[in-house]
Structure formats: C-alpha cells, structure tokens
Design a protein around this motif. Structure first.
Motif, short mmCIF file in Angstrom:
data_model
loop_
_atom_site.label_atom_id
_atom_site.label_comp_id
_atom_site.label_asym_id
_atom_site.label_seq_id
_atom_site.Cartn_x
_atom_site.Cartn_y
_atom_site.Cartn_z
N SER A 17 -5.37 -46.14 12.26
CA SER A 17 -5.54 -47.57 12.55
C SER A 17 -4.22 -48.31 12.60
O SER A 17 -4.19 -49.52 12.53
N ALA A 18 -3.10 -47.59 12.71
CA ALA A 18 -1.80 -48.27 12.68
C ALA A 18 -1.65 -49.27 13.80
O ALA A 18 -0.96 -50.27 13.68
N LEU A 19 -2.32 -49.01 14.94
CA LEU A 19 -2.13 -49.88 16.09
C LEU A 19 -3.29 -50.85 16.29
O LEU A 19 -3.33 -51.60 17.24
N THR A 20 -4.26 -50.81 15.38
CA THR A 20 -5.42 -51.70 15.49
C THR A 20 -5.13 -53.01 14.79
O THR A 20 -4.84 -53.02 13.61
N ALA A 21 -5.24 -54.10 15.52
CA ALA A 21 -4.92 -55.39 14.91
C ALA A 21 -5.84 -55.67 13.75
O ALA A 21 -5.42 -56.08 12.69
N PHE A 22 -7.09 -55.47 13.87
CA PHE A 22 -8.11 -55.52 12.83
C PHE A 22 -9.42 -55.85 13.49
O PHE A 22 -9.58 -56.92 14.04
N SER A 23 -10.33 -54.93 13.48
CA SER A 23 -11.53 -55.08 14.29
C SER A 23 -12.76 -55.40 13.47
O SER A 23 -13.85 -55.50 14.00
N VAL A 24 -12.61 -55.57 12.15
CA VAL A 24 -13.77 -55.83 11.30
C VAL A 24 -13.81 -57.28 10.90
O VAL A 24 -12.87 -58.05 11.13
N ALA A 25 -14.90 -57.63 10.26
CA ALA A 25 -15.07 -59.04 9.86
C ALA A 25 -14.03 -59.43 8.83
O ALA A 25 -13.60 -58.63 8.02
N ALA A 26 -13.63 -60.69 8.85
CA ALA A 26 -12.65 -61.18 7.88
C ALA A 26 -13.25 -61.15 6.49
O ALA A 26 -14.44 -61.29 6.30
N ALA A 27 -12.36 -60.95 5.49
CA ALA A 27 -12.84 -60.87 4.12
C ALA A 27 -13.32 -62.23 3.65
O ALA A 27 -12.72 -63.25 3.97
N PRO A 28 -14.39 -62.28 2.88
CA PRO A 28 -14.88 -63.56 2.38
C PRO A 28 -14.03 -64.09 1.24
O PRO A 28 -13.49 -63.32 0.46
N ASP A 29 -13.91 -65.39 1.17
CA ASP A 29 -13.30 -66.09 0.04
C ASP A 29 -12.01 -65.43 -0.40
O ASP A 29 -11.93 -64.76 -1.43
N ARG A 30 -10.96 -65.62 0.36
CA ARG A 30 -9.68 -65.00 0.01
C ARG A 30 -9.18 -65.48 -1.35
O ARG A 30 -9.27 -66.64 -1.67
N ALA A 31 -8.58 -64.52 -2.09
CA ALA A 31 -7.93 -64.91 -3.34
C ALA A 31 -6.68 -65.72 -3.04
O ALA A 31 -6.28 -66.56 -3.81
N GLU A 32 -6.08 -65.46 -1.89
CA GLU A 32 -4.84 -66.14 -1.54
C GLU A 32 -4.63 -65.92 -0.05
O GLU A 32 -4.78 -64.81 0.46
N ALA A 33 -4.34 -66.96 0.70
CA ALA A 33 -4.15 -66.82 2.15
C ALA A 33 -2.83 -66.12 2.40
O ALA A 33 -1.79 -66.53 1.91
N ALA A 34 -2.91 -65.04 3.18
CA ALA A 34 -1.69 -64.26 3.47
C ALA A 34 -0.89 -64.93 4.57
O ALA A 34 -1.44 -65.42 5.55
N SER A 35 0.42 -64.94 4.40
CA SER A 35 1.32 -65.53 5.39
C SER A 35 2.34 -64.49 5.80
O SER A 35 2.87 -63.75 4.96
N GLY A 36 2.62 -64.44 7.11
CA GLY A 36 3.62 -63.51 7.59
C GLY A 36 4.98 -63.78 6.98
O GLY A 36 5.80 -62.86 6.85
N ALA A 37 5.25 -65.03 6.60
CA ALA A 37 6.54 -65.34 6.00
C ALA A 37 6.72 -64.68 4.65
O ALA A 37 7.84 -64.50 4.18
N ASP A 38 5.59 -64.33 4.00
CA ASP A 38 5.66 -63.72 2.67
C ASP A 38 5.75 -62.20 2.74
O ASP A 38 5.93 -61.54 1.72
N PHE A 39 5.58 -61.62 3.95
CA PHE A 39 5.62 -60.16 4.07
C PHE A 39 7.06 -59.67 3.91
O PHE A 39 7.95 -60.06 4.65
N ASP A 40 7.27 -58.83 2.89
CA ASP A 40 8.59 -58.25 2.62
C ASP A 40 8.52 -56.78 3.04
O ASP A 40 7.88 -55.97 2.38
N ALA A 41 9.19 -56.45 4.16
CA ALA A 41 9.10 -55.09 4.68
C ALA A 41 9.61 -54.05 3.69
O ALA A 41 9.18 -52.89 3.74
N GLY A 42 10.51 -54.43 2.80
CA GLY A 42 11.04 -53.48 1.83
C GLY A 42 10.28 -53.42 0.53
O GLY A 42 10.56 -52.58 -0.32
#
Length: 797
Positions: A17-42
């Motif tokens: 699934s490395a190339l799949t953007a995400f094909s399933v339903a979104a998770a309910p009631d997020r604990a915290e909204a994910a932001s691309g700015a917070d993604f640390d590749a390392g």
C-alpha cells in the motif's frame, strides 16, 4: 517493504500500500488532527512508542476495535475485525527474536494482536496502525477475504505478487512483528539505518528522486525498510488526500493514523532514564545516569532527594554516546552527573526524579542506598615484593574522617621498621572514592633484611573516630641462591651466524650478572646481561628490567652445533645454565620466476630470484631452452623484499636478463639454481611462445641510382618463420615486381640469431618516368598476422 527479507543488503523492498493514498473510511473522532508540517521524516515514531508492548491491554484492544466499527455490515464475506476469530498454532521463532506464541482454538483478532505484541515486544498501537495502513481492515465494516489474507502486507512487495506462505491473519500479524524484530536485531544489515543520513526514494519511479533523511531511531529505520519511501511535499500538503504522480503514502499514512488514533507519535509520554551509579565519598555522594523526555530533544532537569528531602538538581545535558542507537547520533546529550556534598556520615537513600516537559508527568528514575563512611581507616595492599636484602610494600590508605594523607607503618617479624605518609598520587582513587582526592598511595621500603622467610605486616594509623587498621600480613621470602637463566632464542637464520637472546638474574643481587657462551664445548664469548627487558621488572619486583642479553656468534660451521650458556653465580649457590643444539640453514636453493615472456624477435625476458640457505653469496643460474644451454648468470641484483623475507642474506639475489636465440614457436625454458653445500640444484621451468604475428620490414635505402630507375633496399623477417620472405614491390600503387628477401645482411644474424642473416632484399625498378614516385615494399606474411609494407617517396631523374 522488506517483506522479502532474505536479501537484506541489496534490494529496497516495496509495500503493497505504499502508493495508495488511502482508500478506506476516515478514522472516527481523531485523538489529534495530523498535519503534514508535523511529519518528521527522520523520526516518524519514537522507539518507546513503537516497542511499547504494554501500551494497550487485551480489553483495550477489543474496545478500540469495537469503536472503529459500531455496526458490522458484513454478510456473505468475512466478518469485521472486532468479531473475527481463528485457530492459531503455538509458534517458536528459531532466531529467538520473538518469544513463544501461545496458540489456541478460536482466538479473536484482539487476542492475536495482543499475544503477538507481548511475545515480540511491538506496540499493539503500532500493529493496529499497520493493519489499517496496509488494508484498511480496522475500520472496514465489510472486509474482504483478501484483507485478511494479506492483512499487514507482509510478503507483498509492490513489484511482485504476494507470497502464499505468509497468507492468513495470524501469519500476517506475527510475520510483520517478527520482521520488525529482525530489523532491530541486525540494524546494519539493511538499506536504511538509524544514526546516519540515508537517501530515501520518494517513489518506485527513480526519476522522482530521493530525499536525504537523517534517521534518528530504529523504529523509523524499520518503517522505511518495510515501506521504503518518504512522502513528498505534495503528499504532505494534502494530508488526508492525494498528492501528485511522485507521491507515496505508506509512511505518511502510518504517521497520520497513529496521530489520529493515539496522539503524538513521539511525544505525550513521561520522561525515562537510568541511574548508572550512586557512589559515596568523603561527606558526599556522586550520582550519574541519563534522562530523556520523548516530547523534546532538549536537556531536561533531574531533581535529587536524600532521605526524602530535595537537595539539588542537575541538567541532563552531558554527552551520553550509548543513546545514539536509539535516539540518533545527534541526540545524545542527555547524561547527568552531580556531586552532592555536606552529607553526614551514616546510611542514606538518594532518589533521582526526571522532570517532565510538555505532556506527561515526572518520573522517578531510581532510588539508591549509600553509606557515608566514618571511623577506622581503610585501604589496600597492591603488592609485596622482595629483592636482595629488601622488602617493599605498595598500596593505598584513606581515613574516612579526613581528606589529608594518613600514616602507614611497616612491621617485619613483629618489629616496626619504617613508616611513610600515604601521599603519593593514585589517579584511579577519586572515581571509586570521590571527595578524598588522589594522593593516598604509599610505598614502604625496608632494607638490610637477611635472607629467609619473614612476617610482614602493614598498619594504617587512625585519625579521628575509630582505631588503627591492620591492612594485612604476609610471609615474604628474601631470595638467595643460584641464578636463573633462560634462552628466548637460539637460532641460525643466516649462514655462519647463531643468534642468542635471553635473560639471567641472580637472586642475591640486583646488578646484572655475567654470562659465558660455549660453542661445541669451547668458550666463545663473555657478556653482561644488562639489556632492558620490561617484563622482568614485573616478574621480579625490585630487580629492575636490565637483565637481558643478546649475542651473535659468527664464523660458525654449517650443520648441527651445540651452544651452552651459563649465568655466573654471585653469593650463595653455583653457576646455572644449559645447552641447546642449533642447526644452521642448509639445503637446496630457493628459486622463483617472477616473469618469463617473449619481448621481441628471438628474445625472451626473464626475471626472478634465488637464495641458497648455505651461503649469502649470489647463486649461479643456468638457463636451458628446449634442453640446450642458453646462458649462465649470477642472481646478484638487488630486490629489497628479499632482505625482509630472508633476514641476514641481503637483497642481492634477484636476476633479470634477456635470452637471445629463441626461434619461432613454443619453447620450454628451464632455470637451474646451482646448489652450494648441502642439497641439490633447484629447477623451475616455464613454457613460452615466441613473438608471433605480422612480419617486420625496414627500408635501408630508397634512391634513384640511374636515369629512369628507382632502388629499394631493406630487410624483413616474419617472427613465425626463419625462412626468407617474399616481397612485392608496388610503384604508385601498381605491382611491379616480386622478389625473395634472401640476401645476406650479417648484422641480422647478430641481432636476431635464430633467424640468420639471409633476410635482405635489393630491388631496382627501371623504365620510370622522370619525377616523384611512391614505392612500397610489401612483406608477405607467414602464419598469424598480415602483410606489412614499408613505403618511400623517390624522385627519379
């Protein structure tokens, strides 16, 4: 992903699934909204969060699954994950990276996830995120058989079909967890590694490029091995959607799902650490260790309590290299060290508390018991040694009530003979006994002691509370008697020379002893054993190191010789020594051919070396070509490596020469090293093919000796034949005449002996018009090769 883990060093494995953007339903009631700015590749996820097997109980896993799918809509296909169960088998990992999995009938999906997390030490949260990232099975209300068959994508690279041996929900969950343990157990065997900068692809299409990523921890490295792509800016800018044609989403989705469901992948946890040591000293305690808060890479504060009372704090900002494998090489400044003074004598407890930053709470790292000493002095005897008329004691002594040096007394046979202050520097003491400093070592030396056995006791004089301390007593023998002598070497490595090395020591004196050497019963040399040999000072304390000797006996006849060495006694005792037989080098010469090759018509270059063990002189070498003697010479050229390989023989044993008179075809060339002394001649042979190919041709003259006439004179030889060659002469490109190059030219017989002198041609072409003409002589090839020409421009008059 590295599901095909049998080739860990060569291939980047791909995730289903490395190339799949995400094909399933979104998770309910997020604990915290994910932001691309917070993604640390390392640092996609911390090691603590990824390997925290206790992060969810079995009940909490089941409750989580229930929350994701309130209503299961599955009818004809498999049921939802919250209701799924299957029979499992007990499984033992042969590599012992996971513990034994307890199989059983009808185990629920929650039970399988929990059991795998416990035996493999992988967080249940990470396994849930992996299942959703790969197949969307956690939130699916109508899952398919394929979702269960390849639930974690294990064994399913992007570039090939899934491997059937890993099919099934249990196989998938267990296989993925075991694979992550393999990555951690062999971190340097994989393409992506923590603690270094890695070039991570954006996409399987190499044209999309790579991103340099400093991977900070093993958990992040493992995610990249499993799914070897990092999201590009387009994927991060649309965190819950798609990016562009160079976007890959596997690791982005792992980060997004974990953040949605469980909060920060790297933070939100209490600090942790370890107390390495708590060492009591002079009215003080020294405590050291490390402390880290997962929410920050900065140094945190550590508070210290003694007997329940807060006394001081320290900042954990000392470099602690052992943290590099888990936190990354650039994130190791988390050590602490603190000396707390003014601590009263007696038993105490010290506790270290790591102070939390951001989310979480403070952590009690550990409490250690320690005792600040008071009372009688203590110490240690490092060495008791005896030498002629002398006894020496070395050690150290400390009184717990003072930092000043104390007095140490030496008694021999019940009589105090010497005292000293323990004020010599001993650098190792402060690390073990902090606060007292290093100047507490002593050496007590008593002289004039008679030979024989003596009782030796050492006592520390007390200061303040307590009483004197007897460090210990021992029986010491003052040595006397015959000397000791030992031969380390008795050998002959070059003709006529015997080398001796050894040592001799007389217990009645510290001075060097005399040594006599006999060869075949005849006194040959006298010497003094006064060469330094450091190990003797350790083996015989008090005698020093200057008791070794070396000797070279020259002019020794070949064969077996008897060498006797005697140490001359001083005082009580008698001379000591012994004899050995030494065999000098002998036998046939060594012979080696470095190079044998044809270089020119009738010539062969030969290079090599020869050494005869019976002599240091150059060896004579005879060379035979096809059984006939060709030449003789001496192997007397310098080759420096020989002086190292054959010590004592020097470098002048190489040879390099050119053999002449070697005719066409293949020849057997044999080299004979002529023996000197014991042994026989040594032979080495080589098969060589003479130079082959096109003929050589050379014009000696191109002229116009008469009106309308041009003359060509020269010679030609074909390396493949000793016969005279045919020569075709062309004038202005037109064949004019043919001749045989069989005229004698004496110099050819000298230069090319096997070919003889009859290889010259002399051609005159008449009837030419006045003017300039090009004349070419073509030597007609014999055997391998092709015709060759020699041309000249002739002005005909």
């Amino acid at each position: 992903m590295m599901k095909k883990w049998l080739a860990p060093l060569v291939a980047f494995a791909l995730v289903a699934s490395a190339l799949t953007a995400f094909s399933v339903a979104a998770a309910p009631d997020r604990a915290e909204a994910a932001s691309g700015a917070d993604f640390d590749a390392g640092n996609i996820i911390s090691d603590k969060n990824f390997y925290d097997a206790q992060s969810m109980s079995l009940d909490s896993i089941q409750s989580f699954l229930n929350q994701q799918v309130p209503t299961c809509r599955a009818t004809s296909g498999p049921t939802c994950l919250k209701n799924y169960s299957m029979d499992t088998t007990t499984r033992q990992d042969s590599g012992q990276r996971c513990g034994t999995y307890p199989g059983g009938p009808g185990q629920s999906a929650a039970r399988i996830i929990y059991n795998v997390s416990q035996v493999c030490g992988i967080s249940p949260k990470a396994l849930l995120v992996l299942l959703e990232k790969e197949q969307g099975i956690v939130t699916s209300s109508a899952p398919t058989a394929y979702m269960y068959r390849s639930a974690t994508g294990f064994g399913c690279p992007d570039t090939a079909a899934c491997d059937a041996q890993y099919y099934g929900f249990f196989n998938q969950v267990y296989g993925a967890a075991l694979q992550f343990k393999r990555y951690a157990a062999t971190p340097t065997s994989w393409s992506y590694q923590a603690g270094r900068t890695n070039n991570v692809f954006y996409h399987p299409n190499a044209a999309c490029g790579t991103k340099p990523v400093y991977i900070q921890n093993q958990a992040t490295a493992s995610l990249y091995i499993y799914t070897p792509y990092t999201p590009n800016a387009a994927a991060l800018n649309n965190m819950y959607g798609t990016g562009d044609s160079c976007s890959a989403y596997g690791n982005r989705n792992f980060f997004r799902l974990y953040t949605d469901w469980f909060g920060s992948t790297t933070g939100g946890t209490n600090p942790y650490g370890y107390v390495d040591a708590a060492t009591a000293g002079f009215q003080q305690v020294a405590i050291s260790g490390w402390a880290v808060d997962p929410d920050s890479t900065g140094a945190i504060r550590v508070d210290f309590y003694i007997d329940g009372q807060g006394v001081t704090s320290a900042t954990a900002d000392i470099d602690y290299p052992h943290l590099a494998p888990t936190l990354g090489a650039s994130n190791t400044r988390h050590g602490f060290s603190k000396v707390i003074t003014g601590v009263a004598p007696g038993a105490h407890s010290i506790c270290a508390i790591a102070i939390n930053v951001m989310a979480g709470g403070n952590t009690l790292l550990e409490c250690r018991s320690f005792t600040v000493a008071s009372g009688a002095p203590f110490g240690y005897i490092d060495q008791v040694s005896a030498s002629p008329a002398t006894i020496a004691v070395r050690g150290w002594a400390i009184d717990p009530d003072v930092v000043d040096p104390v007095t140490v007394r030496l008694s021999i046979d019940g009589r105090e003979v010497v005292t000293a202050r323990a004020d010599v520097d001993k650098p190792s003491l402060p690390a073990v006994y902090p606060g007292w400093g290093s100047k507490h070592a002593f050496t007590l030396t008593a002289t004039g002691i008679a030979p024989g056995a003596h009782s030796v006791c050492t006592t520390i004089t007390n200061v303040g509370s307590g009483q004197d301390t007897r460090l210990g007593c021992s029986t010491v023998q003052i040595p006397s008697g015959s000397p000791q002598i030992y031969l380390d070497q008795a050998s002959s490595t070059s003709p006529g020379v015997i080398t001796l090395r050894g040592w001799a020591l007389d217990p009645d004196t510290v001075d060097p002893v005399r040594v006599h050497v006999y060869l075949d019963g005849v006194l040959t040399t006298k010497l003094t054993a006064d060469v330094e040999k450091a190990s003797l000072a350790t083996a015989f304390p008090g005698y020093g190191a200057r008791h070794a000797f070396t000797a070279s006996l020259t002019g020794v006849a070949s064969g077996t010789r008897q060498v006797c060495v005697y140490a001359i006694n001083q005082g009580p005792g008698e001379n000591a020594g012994g004899c050995v037989n030494v065999v000098g080098p002998q036998g046939p010469p060594a012979l080696y051919l470095d190079e044998v090759r044809a270089t020119d018509l009738g010539q062969v270059l030969v290079r090599g070396w020869s050494v005869d063990p019976d002599t240091v002189d150059p060896v004579r070498v005879h060379v035979y070509v096809d059984g006939m003697l060709n030449t003789k010479f001496s192997a007397d050229l310098a080759k420096e490596s020989l002086s190292t390989a054959f010590p004592g023989y020097g470098a002048g044993h190489a040879f390099s020469t050119t053999l002449a008179g070697v005719g066409p075809g293949t020849h057997q060339i044999c080299f004979y090293a002529i023996n000197v002394g014991d042994g026989a001649n040594t032979v080495a042979c080589s098969s060589v093919r003479a130079v082959s190919g096109a003929p050589a041709i050379l014009l000696d003259e191109a002229s116009s000796p008469a009106v309308g006439t041009a003359r060509l004179r020269g010679w030609t030889i074909d390396p493949d034949s000793v016969e005279a060659l045919r020569v075709h002469v062309y004038v202005d490109g037109i064949l004019t005449t043919k001749v045989t190059a069989d005229v004698a030219k004496p110099s050819l017989a000298t230069t090319y002996p096997p070919y003889g002198a009859n290889h010259q041609f002399d051609v005159s072409v008449a009837g030419l018009r006045v003017g300039t003409h090009e004349l070419c002589a073509f030597a007609i090839n014999v055997g391998p090769g092709e015709n060759r020409a020699a041309c000249a421009t002739v002005t005909v008059r």
